[in-house]
Design a protein around this motif. Structure first.
Motif, PDB file in Angstrom:
ATOM      1  N   ARG A  31       0.819  -0.690   0.663  1.00  0.00           N
ATOM      2  CA  ARG A  31      -0.123   0.356  -0.176  1.00  0.00           C
ATOM      3  C   ARG A  31       0.642   1.115   0.162  1.00  0.00           C
ATOM      4  NH1 ARG A  31      -5.219  -1.265   3.407  1.00  0.00           N
ATOM      5  NH2 ARG A  31      -6.264  -2.606   2.364  1.00  0.00           N
ATOM      6  N   TYR A  33       0.467   5.456  -0.366  1.00  0.00           N
ATOM      7  CA  TYR A  33      -1.084   6.506   0.126  1.00  0.00           C
ATOM      8  C   TYR A  33       0.175   7.768  -0.138  1.00  0.00           C
ATOM      9  CZ  TYR A  33      -2.720   2.672   3.445  1.00  0.00           C
ATOM     10  OH  TYR A  33      -2.457   2.105   3.722  1.00  0.00           O
ATOM     11  N   TYR A  35       0.054  12.184   0.499  1.00  0.00           N
ATOM     12  CA  TYR A  35      -0.616  13.451   1.417  1.00  0.00           C
ATOM     13  C   TYR A  35      -0.637  14.508   1.164  1.00  0.00           C
ATOM     14  CZ  TYR A  35      -2.483   9.653   4.746  1.00  0.00           C
ATOM     15  OH  TYR A  35      -3.046   8.146   5.439  1.00  0.00           O
ATOM     16  N   PRO A  43      -1.502  16.909   8.611  1.00  0.00           N
ATOM     17  CA  PRO A  43      -1.499  15.932   6.989  1.00  0.00           C
ATOM     18  C   PRO A  43      -3.025  15.726   6.312  1.00  0.00           C
ATOM     19  CG  PRO A  43       0.331  14.777   8.390  1.00  0.00           C
ATOM     20  CD  PRO A  43      -0.038  15.502   8.766  1.00  0.00           C
ATOM     21  N   TYR A  48      -4.307   6.859  -2.346  1.00  0.00           N
ATOM     22  CA  TYR A  48      -3.915   5.646  -2.286  1.00  0.00           C
ATOM     23  C   TYR A  48      -4.011   4.423  -3.037  1.00  0.00           C
ATOM     24  CZ  TYR A  48      -7.042   1.992  -0.354  1.00  0.00           C
ATOM     25  OH  TYR A  48      -7.675   0.884  -0.107  1.00  0.00           O
ATOM     26  N   GLY A  98      -3.965  -4.107   5.660  1.00  0.00           N
ATOM     27  CA  GLY A  98      -4.749  -4.574   6.690  1.00  0.00           C
ATOM     28  C   GLY A  98      -4.698  -3.753   7.667  1.00  0.00           C
ATOM     29  N   PRO A  99      -5.037  -3.756   9.501  1.00  0.00           N
ATOM     30  CA  PRO A  99      -4.245  -3.030  10.294  1.00  0.00           C
ATOM     31  C   PRO A  99      -3.013  -2.800  11.253  1.00  0.00           C
ATOM     32  CG  PRO A  99      -4.964  -4.808  11.276  1.00  0.00           C
ATOM     33  CD  PRO A  99      -4.822  -5.375   9.915  1.00  0.00           C
ATOM     34  N   HIS A 100      -2.209  -2.419  10.063  1.00  0.00           N
ATOM     35  CA  HIS A 100      -0.951  -1.752   9.961  1.00  0.00           C
ATOM     36  C   HIS A 100      -0.565  -0.544   9.690  1.00  0.00           C
ATOM     37  CE1 HIS A 100       0.313  -6.004  10.157  1.00  0.00           C
ATOM     38  NE2 HIS A 100      -0.397  -6.213   8.846  1.00  0.00           N
ATOM     39  N   GLU A 101       0.526   0.335  11.022  1.00  0.00           N
ATOM     40  CA  GLU A 101       0.892   1.342  10.929  1.00  0.00           C
ATOM     41  C   GLU A 101       1.518   2.048   9.508  1.00  0.00           C
ATOM     42  OE1 GLU A 101       2.338  -0.909  12.664  1.00  0.00           O
ATOM     43  OE2 GLU A 101       4.228  -0.711  12.728  1.00  0.00           O
ATOM     44  N   GLN A 102       1.552   3.382   9.063  1.00  0.00           N
ATOM     45  CA  GLN A 102       1.794   3.620   8.214  1.00  0.00           C
ATOM     46  C   GLN A 102       3.543   4.665   8.096  1.00  0.00           C
ATOM     47  OE1 GLN A 102      -1.007   6.613   5.923  1.00  0.00           O
ATOM     48  NE2 GLN A 102      -2.505   4.498   6.196  1.00  0.00           N
ATOM     49  N   TYR A 103       3.940   3.780   6.761  1.00  0.00           N
ATOM     50  CA  TYR A 103       5.210   4.951   7.245  1.00  0.00           C
ATOM     51  C   TYR A 103       5.578   6.290   6.220  1.00  0.00           C
ATOM     52  CZ  TYR A 103       6.708   0.771  10.146  1.00  0.00           C
ATOM     53  OH  TYR A 103       6.482  -0.779  11.329  1.00  0.00           O
ATOM     54  N   PHE A 104       6.263   7.198   7.544  1.00  0.00           N
ATOM     55  CA  PHE A 104       6.101   7.856   5.675  1.00  0.00           C
ATOM     56  C   PHE A 104       7.206   8.689   5.530  1.00  0.00           C
ATOM     57  CE2 PHE A 104       1.827  10.142   6.401  1.00  0.00           C
ATOM     58  CZ  PHE A 104       1.201   9.354   6.930  1.00  0.00           C
ATOM     59  N   GLY A 105       7.746   8.986   4.549  1.00  0.00           N
ATOM     60  CA  GLY A 105       8.995   9.874   3.648  1.00  0.00           C
ATOM     61  C   GLY A 105       8.808  10.827   4.347  1.00  0.00           C
ATOM     62  N   PRO A 106      10.066  11.716   4.056  1.00  0.00           N
ATOM     63  CA  PRO A 106      10.962  13.036   4.339  1.00  0.00           C
ATOM     64  C   PRO A 106      10.011  14.431   3.667  1.00  0.00           C
ATOM     65  CG  PRO A 106      12.175  12.301   2.935  1.00  0.00           C
ATOM     66  CD  PRO A 106      11.241  10.832   2.880  1.00  0.00           C
TER      67      PRO A 106
END
Lengths: 113, 114
Positions: A31, A33, A35, A43, A48, A98-106
């Motif tokens: 996945r 996304y 923002y 954000p 997505y 599924g129910p997992h956290e999102q990791y963000f880029g800079p």
């Protein structure tokens, strides 16, 4: 795991020009996304993908915006005919399904003059 | 409509003080909740997350949060803050299973005075 990367980090463009941003997610994440974040705000969701399919688009995403994820890996976000109101930080994030956290880029900071 | 609100816009504390940042959400159905932190010059990082189970969740760097369904709240706490906790803190929520998109609060800027 090198994390989510985005390119460029900064972009200054003149009103009316087109710009394209790239996001490379964490490799095993299906996945991705996009923002947008403006000063003093959190954000805001734009769109997505799950693999290469674009599954949801926000009403914030006008016709001038288009996003792709052609092979289910990296993604591009293009803004056509930029306007001063497009000036913002554009953030990319990735996650597993599924129910997992999102990791963000800079983020890519866009300034439209 | 789904929304997340953070009522503390800027909080200033001295080192060793206790911290509580408020977060309220407005969602129908099951909700997933997160706290993210953004240190100066860095990108958003996950502090902690709640999906289900124990409503008291512990995260990194000594932070914890409690999900109180009856109050629609997910407040962030730390018993003793450090100067290095100076950052912007964002609460975010996602709808139940799937978590396709996050709705963020406007953020709380935390300044710790040495």
């Amino acid at each position: 795991d090198t994390g989510v990367s985005q390119d460029p980090r900064h972009k200054i463009t003149k009103r009316g020009q087109n710009v394209t941003f790239r996001c490379d997610p964490i490799s095993e994440h299906n996945r991705l996304y996009w923002y947008r974040q403006t000063l003093g705000q959190g954000p805001e969701f734009l769109t997505y993908f799950q693999n290469e399919a674009q599954l949801e688009k926000s009403r914030l995403l006008s016709d001038r915006f288009s996003a792709e994820r052609p092979k289910g890996s990296f993604s591009t976000l293009e803004i056509q005919r930029t306007e001063q109101g497009d000036s913002a930080m554009y953030l990319c994030a990735s996650s597993l399904s599924g129910p997992h956290e999102q990791y963000f880029g800079p983020g890519t900071r866009l300034t439209v003059t | 409509a789904q929304s997340v609100s953070q009522h503390n816009h800027h909080v200033i504390l001295s080192e060793a003080a206790s911290l509580e940042l408020g977060c309220n959400y407005s969602y129908g159905g099951t909700v997933n909740l997160f706290w993210y932190v953004q240190y100066p010059g860095q990108h958003l990082q996950l502090l902690l997350k709640y999906f289900s189970g124990d409503p008291l969740v512990k995260g990194i760097k000594g932070f914890e949060a409690e999900f109180i369904k009856s109050k629609f709240s997910f407040n962030l706490r730390k018993p003793s803050v450090q100067w290095s906790d100076t950052a912007e803190y964002f609460c975010a929520g996602g709808k139940d299973f799937g978590n396709e998109k996050l709705t963020f609060g406007t953020g709380t800027r935390l300044t710790i005075i040495p």
